[in-house]
Scaffold this motif. Sequence first.
Motif, short mmCIF file in Angstrom:
data_model
loop_
_atom_site.label_atom_id
_atom_site.label_comp_id
_atom_site.label_asym_id
_atom_site.label_seq_id
_atom_site.Cartn_x
_atom_site.Cartn_y
_atom_site.Cartn_z
N LEU A 1 8.36 24.61 9.97
CA LEU A 1 8.96 23.57 9.09
C LEU A 1 7.96 21.85 9.62
N LYS A 2 7.80 22.19 10.72
CA LYS A 2 6.99 21.04 11.64
C LYS A 2 6.57 19.93 10.75
N GLY A 3 7.82 18.13 11.06
CA GLY A 3 6.91 17.81 10.00
C GLY A 3 7.49 17.48 8.85
N ARG A 4 8.51 18.11 8.21
CA ARG A 4 8.34 18.37 7.39
C ARG A 4 10.26 18.25 6.99
N THR A 5 10.59 18.22 5.10
CA THR A 5 11.70 17.72 5.20
C THR A 5 12.90 18.92 4.96
N VAL A 6 13.94 18.48 5.91
CA VAL A 6 15.18 19.82 5.64
C VAL A 6 16.79 19.10 5.32
N VAL A 7 17.23 19.65 3.98
CA VAL A 7 18.38 19.32 3.53
C VAL A 7 19.68 19.67 4.05
N VAL A 8 20.14 19.42 4.29
CA VAL A 8 21.54 20.11 5.27
C VAL A 8 22.70 19.07 4.29
N THR A 9 24.11 20.19 4.16
CA THR A 9 25.31 19.78 3.62
C THR A 9 25.80 19.22 4.57
N LYS A 10 25.86 18.03 4.27
CA LYS A 10 26.61 17.10 5.90
C LYS A 10 28.30 17.12 6.63
N GLY A 11 28.35 17.53 7.66
CA GLY A 11 29.53 17.72 8.47
C GLY A 11 29.64 19.98 8.21
N THR A 12 28.88 20.14 8.47
CA THR A 12 28.37 21.17 8.98
C THR A 12 27.84 21.98 10.10
N THR A 13 28.48 23.04 10.57
CA THR A 13 27.48 23.24 11.48
C THR A 13 25.97 23.59 11.74
N ILE B 1 15.32 15.29 8.53
CA ILE B 1 16.99 16.05 8.42
C ILE B 1 17.15 15.56 7.56
N VAL B 2 17.36 15.33 6.59
CA VAL B 2 18.61 14.57 5.80
C VAL B 2 19.30 15.88 4.95
N THR B 3 20.45 14.72 4.95
CA THR B 3 22.04 15.42 4.40
C THR B 3 22.29 15.33 2.65
N SER B 4 23.27 15.76 1.99
CA SER B 4 23.59 15.51 0.98
C SER B 4 25.41 15.97 0.99
N PRO B 5 26.51 15.32 -0.18
CA PRO B 5 28.12 16.00 0.16
C PRO B 5 27.76 17.47 0.71
N ASP B 6 27.25 17.94 -0.36
CA ASP B 6 28.05 19.43 -0.61
C ASP B 6 26.98 20.18 -1.09
N HIS B 7 27.55 21.94 -1.12
CA HIS B 7 25.70 22.58 -0.99
C HIS B 7 25.44 22.85 -2.33
N GLU B 8 25.65 22.37 -3.38
CA GLU B 8 25.32 22.58 -4.87
C GLU B 8 23.66 21.27 -4.58
N GLN B 9 24.29 19.98 -4.15
CA GLN B 9 23.49 18.66 -4.04
C GLN B 9 22.03 19.57 -3.08
N SER B 10 22.79 19.56 -2.20
CA SER B 10 21.46 20.26 -0.90
C SER B 10 20.89 21.45 -1.51
N TYR B 11 21.07 22.39 -2.63
CA TYR B 11 20.16 22.78 -3.62
C TYR B 11 19.57 22.38 -4.68
N ASP C 1 15.02 20.51 -6.92
CA ASP C 1 14.10 18.77 -7.37
C ASP C 1 12.30 18.95 -6.71
N GLY C 2 12.09 19.60 -4.87
CA GLY C 2 11.43 19.16 -4.66
C GLY C 2 11.19 17.65 -3.98
N LYS C 3 12.98 17.47 -3.47
CA LYS C 3 12.81 16.78 -2.41
C LYS C 3 13.29 16.73 -1.66
N ALA C 4 13.21 18.55 -0.68
CA ALA C 4 13.20 18.49 -0.01
C ALA C 4 12.48 20.17 0.68
N ASP C 5 11.82 20.49 1.29
CA ASP C 5 10.84 21.55 1.89
C ASP C 5 11.73 22.87 2.14
#
Length: 310
Positions: A158-170, A188-198, A203-207
């Motif tokens: 994933l070098k140089g690419r976008t990864v989404v994680v859910t905010k406030g998680t380990t 590394i971008v965050t979203s409020p909950d797992h459904e939004q991360s999914y 939607d192709g906004k993260a790799d």
Amino acid sequence: MGQTLARSVIGGFLWLAAASLLATTAFAQTVGSEGLSPTLSAIKTAHTVRLGYRESSPPFSFLDQSGRPIGYSLELCEAIVEEIGVEVDDPNLKIDYVKVTSDDRIDAVLQNKIDLECGSTTANAERGKRVAFSPLMFVAGTKLMVPKGAAVFGVADLKGRTVVVTKGTTNEQAMHAADKKYALGLNIVTSPDHEQSYQMLADGKADAFATDDILLSGLIARHKAQDKFRVTGDYLSYDPYGIMFRKGEPQLAAVVERAFRKLGSNRDLVPLYNKWFTARLPTGERLNVPISLQLEEAFKAMDDSASANN
């Protein structure tokens, strides 16, 4: 999951439980039967237990087709509510379900908005300074969800690419640690909950979407997306789950511990696990995730502990 590291994680979890039990013993010596702890007293007054639930953490805590909170963690919490009813001498306690997210769940406990957090929360030493946890109920770890045809088989891809994680998680911490360790230059971008991360991944906004492997499998099953996404990579963290509640109330900790021991002595823990992880869920999907040796051993230890105390 590497057995040595997994055992060390479980060992750390048991250390947290032991600390709770020591506090319980101290409580029994100094307070005795003089009264209920603040949380139990408030529950007795209100005749209600407030359970924090997650909307999109299947099979631990999620919504059925009618919008009702269900899941493995919620069933464990309901067993704790029964034991609270015994402790406060009120067998008809009501349950108030309160929505929480990964970002606000700890504050919900600290700010007295919920009594038990029934989700998919990792019990670790850092969090143990602020809140208390039940005995072990699951062991997970951070992995990656990626599009099925993507040439991604581990975090290095994933070098140089976008990864989404859910905010406030380990998992958010695990991805930043991996990014730094391997100099990947991740976005590394965050979203409020797992459904939004999914949805960001869909939607192709993260790799890739990084969270606990069991939650990734649950989301894929729930969205019937087995032909679109897969879970891949080595474990980037090991995360033992527990029910979360307020720290500094040994009487409440003792009630939670007793509820788990009763489930263990009745041998209800493995069938309860199978109901949510191997059988078909009420929402129709099936995860087919057999119980791990580590978790089975932890459940057996609770059974043995309950037998020794009988």
